[in-house]
Design an enzyme around this catalytic site. Sequence first.
Site, PDB file in Angstrom:
ATOM      1  N   MET A  90      60.621-103.327 -55.659  1.00 21.89           N
ATOM      2  CA  MET A  90      61.379-103.297 -55.267  1.00 21.89           C
ATOM      3  C   MET A  90      61.068-104.804 -54.518  1.00 21.89           C
ATOM      4  SD  MET A  90      60.435-103.391 -51.606  1.00 21.89           S
ATOM      5  CE  MET A  90      59.466-104.349 -51.369  1.00 21.89           C
ATOM      6  N   PRO A  91      62.072-105.594 -54.711  1.00 16.17           N
ATOM      7  CA  PRO A  91      63.077-104.926 -53.358  1.00 16.17           C
ATOM      8  C   PRO A  91      64.902-104.531 -53.928  1.00 16.17           C
ATOM      9  CG  PRO A  91      62.740-107.142 -53.258  1.00 16.17           C
ATOM     10  CD  PRO A  91      62.039-106.476 -54.356  1.00 16.17           C
TER      11      PRO A  91
END
Length: 129
Positions: free
Chosen positions: A1-2
Amino acid sequence: MPLLRFDLYEGRTDAELKALLDAVHRAMLAAFKVPERDRYQIVNEHKAPRMIMEDTGLDIPRTKNFVFIQVTTRPRSREMKEQFYRLTVEELEKSCGIAPSDVMINLVTCTDEDWSFGNGRAQFLTGEL
């Protein structure tokens, strides 16, 4: 993540797409200090009539090389965001020949409870991440 979503005009080769994705990943690693394998990227290619990206009256020229990058991420500081914007256009210009005027970036912020990486668990909340 992102999570990074790329919207661009169709016509790039696989090698050009790889260079583009690698360049933005390098910028993200430097700006957000995420692990190397924290890489989630989705590319959507569009025919020219199906994507209209103007400049909000800022007189920013757009070409067929235009790239829109939407980043869904945990909260980041203003400094980290500004560094990501700057490093992204630098990397794309250096590695792909994409002009800074052809790069538009949008960050969408969400919290730890908004992520599940699999197995029906919120790994940021459970401590797995």
